[in-house]
Design a protein around this motif. Structure first.
Motif, PDB file in Angstrom:
ATOM      1  N   SER A 267       6.798   5.376   0.269  1.00 53.62           N
ATOM      2  CA  SER A 267       6.792   5.085   1.707  1.00 53.62           C
ATOM      3  C   SER A 267       6.228   6.272   2.482  1.00 53.62           C
ATOM      4  O   SER A 267       6.132   7.383   1.969  1.00 53.62           O
ATOM      5  CB  SER A 267       8.220   4.793   2.187  1.00 53.62           C
ATOM      6  OG  SER A 267       8.982   5.982   2.171  1.00 53.62           O
ATOM      7  N   THR A 268       5.886   6.027   3.737  1.00 51.85           N
ATOM      8  CA  THR A 268       5.357   7.076   4.602  1.00 51.85           C
ATOM      9  C   THR A 268       6.372   8.213   4.738  1.00 51.85           C
ATOM     10  O   THR A 268       6.019   9.389   4.704  1.00 51.85           O
ATOM     11  CB  THR A 268       5.008   6.504   5.993  1.00 51.85           C
ATOM     12  OG1 THR A 268       4.091   5.430   5.812  1.00 51.85           O
ATOM     13  CG2 THR A 268       4.386   7.551   6.894  1.00 51.85           C
TER      14      THR A 268
ATOM     15  N   GLU B  33       2.425   0.523   3.577  1.00 51.94           N
ATOM     16  CA  GLU B  33       2.394  -0.807   4.194  1.00 51.94           C
ATOM     17  C   GLU B  33       3.029  -1.817   3.245  1.00 51.94           C
ATOM     18  O   GLU B  33       2.722  -1.834   2.049  1.00 51.94           O
ATOM     19  CB  GLU B  33       0.939  -1.194   4.472  1.00 51.94           C
ATOM     20  CG  GLU B  33       0.793  -2.445   5.295  1.00 51.94           C
ATOM     21  CD  GLU B  33      -0.662  -2.705   5.653  1.00 51.94           C
ATOM     22  OE1 GLU B  33      -1.101  -3.847   5.475  1.00 51.94           O
ATOM     23  OE2 GLU B  33      -1.361  -1.780   6.099  1.00 51.94           O
ATOM     24  N   ASP B  34       3.923  -2.639   3.785  1.00 48.18           N
ATOM     25  CA  ASP B  34       4.548  -3.681   2.986  1.00 48.18           C
ATOM     26  C   ASP B  34       3.506  -4.664   2.482  1.00 48.18           C
ATOM     27  O   ASP B  34       2.523  -4.955   3.175  1.00 48.18           O
ATOM     28  CB  ASP B  34       5.579  -4.459   3.803  1.00 48.18           C
ATOM     29  CG  ASP B  34       6.838  -3.668   4.089  1.00 48.18           C
ATOM     30  OD1 ASP B  34       6.977  -2.550   3.560  1.00 48.18           O
ATOM     31  OD2 ASP B  34       7.685  -4.174   4.849  1.00 48.18           O
TER      32      ASP B  34
ATOM     33  N   GLU C 135       2.085   5.921  11.851  1.00 53.15           N
ATOM     34  CA  GLU C 135       1.126   4.850  12.075  1.00 53.15           C
ATOM     35  C   GLU C 135      -0.063   5.339  12.893  1.00 53.15           C
ATOM     36  O   GLU C 135      -0.007   6.391  13.524  1.00 53.15           O
ATOM     37  CB  GLU C 135       1.808   3.700  12.805  1.00 53.15           C
ATOM     38  CG  GLU C 135       2.324   4.110  14.188  1.00 53.15           C
ATOM     39  CD  GLU C 135       3.141   3.040  14.862  1.00 53.15           C
ATOM     40  OE1 GLU C 135       2.801   1.857  14.730  1.00 53.15           O
ATOM     41  OE2 GLU C 135       4.118   3.398  15.520  1.00 53.15           O
TER      42      GLU C 135
ATOM     43  N   GLN D 202       0.858  -1.193   0.000  1.00 49.47           N
ATOM     44  CA  GLN D 202       0.000   0.000   0.000  1.00 49.47           C
ATOM     45  C   GLN D 202       0.886   1.233   0.000  1.00 49.47           C
ATOM     46  O   GLN D 202       1.691   1.425   0.919  1.00 49.47           O
ATOM     47  CB  GLN D 202      -0.876  -0.018   1.260  1.00 49.47           C
ATOM     48  CG  GLN D 202      -1.680   1.243   1.469  1.00 49.47           C
ATOM     49  CD  GLN D 202      -2.519   1.146   2.727  1.00 49.47           C
ATOM     50  OE1 GLN D 202      -3.528   0.466   2.763  1.00 49.47           O
ATOM     51  NE2 GLN D 202      -2.089   1.831   3.789  1.00 49.47           N
TER      52      GLN D 202
ATOM     53  N   ARG E 158       8.491  -9.968   1.788  1.00 50.60           N
ATOM     54  CA  ARG E 158       7.881  -8.656   1.997  1.00 50.60           C
ATOM     55  C   ARG E 158       8.162  -7.805   0.767  1.00 50.60           C
ATOM     56  O   ARG E 158       9.283  -7.768   0.274  1.00 50.60           O
ATOM     57  CB  ARG E 158       8.432  -7.998   3.243  1.00 50.60           C
ATOM     58  CG  ARG E 158       8.073  -8.766   4.502  1.00 50.60           C
ATOM     59  CD  ARG E 158       7.966  -7.828   5.686  1.00 50.60           C
ATOM     60  NE  ARG E 158       7.352  -8.508   6.809  1.00 50.60           N
ATOM     61  CZ  ARG E 158       6.063  -8.443   7.102  1.00 50.60           C
ATOM     62  NH1 ARG E 158       5.254  -7.751   6.359  1.00 50.60           N
ATOM     63  NH2 ARG E 158       5.568  -9.067   8.138  1.00 50.60           N
TER      64      ARG E 158
END
Length: 189
Positions: free
Chosen positions: A81-82, A39-40, A92, A21, A75
């Motif tokens: 990425s965030t 999210e992985d 998170e 995601q 994974r």
């Protein structure tokens, strides 16, 4: 036999694999309008699992009465990425508060929704103190709230903003579940 196992694992992978995601973070006019942490993804290592299952089944045909197989997965990192989408350190979800308003009258549901809408996207900086009442603002007909039952001086009466208290209680639960300090609170009534 190995082909049947591989086919079964391919079907399992279709339901168990999860796509990564990408992170999403939109900050507009001082409010967070969208946030989703990266999210992985997870992908079953099908060839490795097939080989392991074939080996374990062979062992079961012999002296072994039990076999344990750990599901081998890879994974898969998201493309975004965030860390790439925000510089504020948000990584998170840290707390959730839930409540239901099933059976509430329409005006109460309106007030709950309006209060949640006005609080949605509020960003509290590290070290900053959040005030529910200050962030929400005045609760009157003039600010869009409708008349519904409230508790005032220990009695249930009709008043502007009935239901807002449920929004504050639900937010309070999220804050407690996040382990954040509560510096002041007032009883519902």
């Amino acid at each position: 036999e190995e082909v049947k196992i591989a086919d079964w694992i391919a079907g399992l992978a279709k339901t168990a694999n999860r796509e990564p995601q990408n992170a999403l973070f939109n900050f507009t006019s001082g409010r967070v309008t969208a946030f989703k942490p990266g999210e992985d993804g997870i992908a079953i290592k099908e060839v490795e699992l097939t080989r392991t299952l074939v080996e374990k089944l062979a062992e079961l045909e012999g002296e072994t009465s039990e076999a344990v197989v750990e599901l081998p997965v890879a994974r898969v990192k998201p493309e975004v990425s965030t860390e790439q989408v925000n510089e504020l350190g948000i990584k998170e979800l840290i707390g959730v508060g839930k409540s239901t308003f099933k059976g509430s009258v329409a005006n109460r549901v309106h007030n709950l929704s309006l209060a949640a809408e006005r609080l949605n996207g509020t960003l509290v900086a590290p070290g900053e103190e959040f005030s529910f009442n200050q962030t929400l603002g005045e609760v009157t007909k003039a600010t869009g709230f409708k008349e519904a039952y409230i508790i005032e001086k220990g009695k249930t009466i009709l008043g502007d903003g009935g239901g807002v208290c449920q929004t504050s209680t639900t937010m309070f639960r999220a804050i407690l579940n996040a382990g954040l300090p509560i510096t002041e609170r007032k009883a519902h009534s």
